[in-house]
Design a protein around this motif. Structure first.
Motif, PDB file in Angstrom:
ATOM      1  N   ALA A  90     -17.925 -23.214  -0.179  1.00  0.00           N
ATOM      2  CA  ALA A  90     -18.582 -22.990  -1.064  1.00  0.00           C
ATOM      3  C   ALA A  90     -18.882 -24.180  -2.100  1.00  0.00           C
ATOM      4  O   ALA A  90     -20.215 -23.997  -2.367  1.00  0.00           O
ATOM      5  N   ALA A  91     -18.092 -24.701  -2.338  1.00  0.00           N
ATOM      6  CA  ALA A  91     -18.427 -25.456  -3.912  1.00  0.00           C
ATOM      7  C   ALA A  91     -19.947 -26.368  -2.696  1.00  0.00           C
ATOM      8  O   ALA A  91     -20.839 -26.450  -3.360  1.00  0.00           O
ATOM      9  N   ARG A  92     -19.759 -27.059  -1.821  1.00  0.00           N
ATOM     10  CA  ARG A  92     -20.720 -28.139  -0.935  1.00  0.00           C
ATOM     11  C   ARG A  92     -21.788 -27.436  -0.726  1.00  0.00           C
ATOM     12  O   ARG A  92     -23.136 -27.553  -0.435  1.00  0.00           O
ATOM     13  N   THR A  93     -21.547 -25.711  -0.519  1.00  0.00           N
ATOM     14  CA  THR A  93     -23.035 -25.224  -0.047  1.00  0.00           C
ATOM     15  C   THR A  93     -23.403 -24.442  -1.728  1.00  0.00           C
ATOM     16  O   THR A  93     -25.087 -25.349  -1.686  1.00  0.00           O
ATOM     17  N   VAL A  94     -23.211 -24.576  -2.462  1.00  0.00           N
ATOM     18  CA  VAL A  94     -24.046 -24.347  -3.674  1.00  0.00           C
ATOM     19  C   VAL A  94     -24.908 -24.900  -4.261  1.00  0.00           C
ATOM     20  O   VAL A  94     -25.560 -25.272  -4.833  1.00  0.00           O
ATOM     21  N   ASN A  95     -23.789 -26.908  -4.588  1.00  0.00           N
ATOM     22  CA  ASN A  95     -24.494 -28.183  -4.798  1.00  0.00           C
ATOM     23  C   ASN A  95     -25.555 -28.063  -3.606  1.00  0.00           C
ATOM     24  O   ASN A  95     -26.614 -28.817  -4.479  1.00  0.00           O
ATOM     25  N   LYS A  96     -24.991 -28.029  -2.395  1.00  0.00           N
ATOM     26  CA  LYS A  96     -26.283 -28.557  -1.313  1.00  0.00           C
ATOM     27  C   LYS A  96     -28.026 -27.141  -2.016  1.00  0.00           C
ATOM     28  O   LYS A  96     -29.089 -28.085  -2.116  1.00  0.00           O
ATOM     29  N   GLU A  97     -27.911 -26.303  -2.278  1.00  0.00           N
ATOM     30  CA  GLU A  97     -29.197 -25.362  -2.639  1.00  0.00           C
ATOM     31  C   GLU A  97     -29.192 -25.663  -4.115  1.00  0.00           C
ATOM     32  O   GLU A  97     -30.607 -25.246  -4.443  1.00  0.00           O
ATOM     33  N   ARG A  98     -28.204 -25.714  -5.294  1.00  0.00           N
ATOM     34  CA  ARG A  98     -28.126 -26.264  -6.343  1.00  0.00           C
ATOM     35  C   ARG A  98     -29.764 -28.247  -6.289  1.00  0.00           C
ATOM     36  O   ARG A  98     -30.994 -28.264  -6.805  1.00  0.00           O
ATOM     37  N   ALA A  99     -29.460 -28.649  -5.829  1.00  0.00           N
ATOM     38  CA  ALA A  99     -29.859 -29.017  -5.115  1.00  0.00           C
ATOM     39  C   ALA A  99     -31.828 -29.840  -4.447  1.00  0.00           C
ATOM     40  O   ALA A  99     -32.466 -30.097  -4.853  1.00  0.00           O
ATOM     41  N   ARG A 100     -31.535 -28.824  -3.526  1.00  0.00           N
ATOM     42  CA  ARG A 100     -32.800 -28.357  -3.354  1.00  0.00           C
ATOM     43  C   ARG A 100     -33.521 -28.022  -4.260  1.00  0.00           C
ATOM     44  O   ARG A 100     -34.768 -28.071  -4.203  1.00  0.00           O
ATOM     45  N   ALA A 101     -32.986 -26.779  -5.103  1.00  0.00           N
ATOM     46  CA  ALA A 101     -33.974 -26.127  -6.281  1.00  0.00           C
ATOM     47  C   ALA A 101     -34.263 -26.995  -7.531  1.00  0.00           C
ATOM     48  O   ALA A 101     -34.777 -26.340  -8.118  1.00  0.00           O
ATOM     49  N   GLY A 154     -21.716 -24.189 -17.520  1.00  0.00           N
ATOM     50  CA  GLY A 154     -22.803 -24.125 -17.956  1.00  0.00           C
ATOM     51  C   GLY A 154     -23.983 -23.465 -16.617  1.00  0.00           C
ATOM     52  O   GLY A 154     -24.908 -23.740 -16.087  1.00  0.00           O
ATOM     53  N   SER A 155     -23.319 -23.557 -14.952  1.00  0.00           N
ATOM     54  CA  SER A 155     -23.581 -23.042 -14.217  1.00  0.00           C
ATOM     55  C   SER A 155     -24.576 -21.660 -14.160  1.00  0.00           C
ATOM     56  O   SER A 155     -23.883 -20.679 -15.058  1.00  0.00           O
ATOM     57  N   SER A 156     -25.166 -21.838 -13.578  1.00  0.00           N
ATOM     58  CA  SER A 156     -26.525 -20.262 -13.938  1.00  0.00           C
ATOM     59  C   SER A 156     -25.283 -19.283 -13.051  1.00  0.00           C
ATOM     60  O   SER A 156     -24.482 -19.139 -12.029  1.00  0.00           O
ATOM     61  N   SER A 157     -25.430 -17.670 -13.596  1.00  0.00           N
ATOM     62  CA  SER A 157     -24.996 -16.392 -12.771  1.00  0.00           C
ATOM     63  C   SER A 157     -25.130 -16.198 -11.392  1.00  0.00           C
ATOM     64  O   SER A 157     -24.018 -15.500 -10.772  1.00  0.00           O
ATOM     65  N   LYS A 158     -26.165 -16.592 -11.113  1.00  0.00           N
ATOM     66  CA  LYS A 158     -26.685 -16.587  -9.555  1.00  0.00           C
ATOM     67  C   LYS A 158     -25.270 -17.729  -9.316  1.00  0.00           C
ATOM     68  O   LYS A 158     -25.289 -17.084  -8.020  1.00  0.00           O
ATOM     69  N   ARG A 159     -26.018 -18.654  -9.001  1.00  0.00           N
ATOM     70  CA  ARG A 159     -24.714 -19.860  -9.052  1.00  0.00           C
ATOM     71  C   ARG A 159     -23.124 -19.417  -8.452  1.00  0.00           C
ATOM     72  O   ARG A 159     -22.664 -19.059  -7.986  1.00  0.00           O
TER      73      ARG A 159
END
Length: 108
Positions: free
Chosen positions: A34-45, A4-9
């Protein structure tokens, strides 16, 4: 990446993972970064259900990377050191600066 994650992520995750491996990180460590960075960006967004305070209030990973890319590695931030000192029960941590926190943690 979770379902369910976006193609951008997904692209972001793969790019960060490849970059970490190119720098010599192991496959497992590259996936963790990679997972920590993407999860942080998801949280910020606002794309995640829950988010830690440090994910929202701390500077973005892109900003941190930009600041550190020209000055060399300066290690963890003051807030990261303070939180680790709190978790380890370092006494007097509220009166310490970044260098003092680092020394106190290194001594433990």
């Amino acid at each position: 990446m979770p379902a369910g994650s976006s193609s951008k992520r997904e692209r972001q995750y793969e790019h960060i993972k490849k970059s970490a491996q190119d720098r010599g990180e192991s496959a497992d460590r590259a996936e963790e970064i990679a997972a920590r960075t993407v999860n942080k960006e998801r949280a910020r967004a606002g794309e995640s259900r829950t988010a830690s305070r440090s994910s929202i209030e701390d500077m973005s990973s892109g900003e941190r990377g930009g600041r550190r890319s020209h000055s060399g590695s300066q290690g963890p931030t003051y807030d990261q050191l303070y939180n680790e000192a709190r978790q380890r029960g370092v006494e007097g941590r509220s009166h310490m600066n970044k260098a003092e926190l680092q020394r106190a943690l290194d001594a433990r």
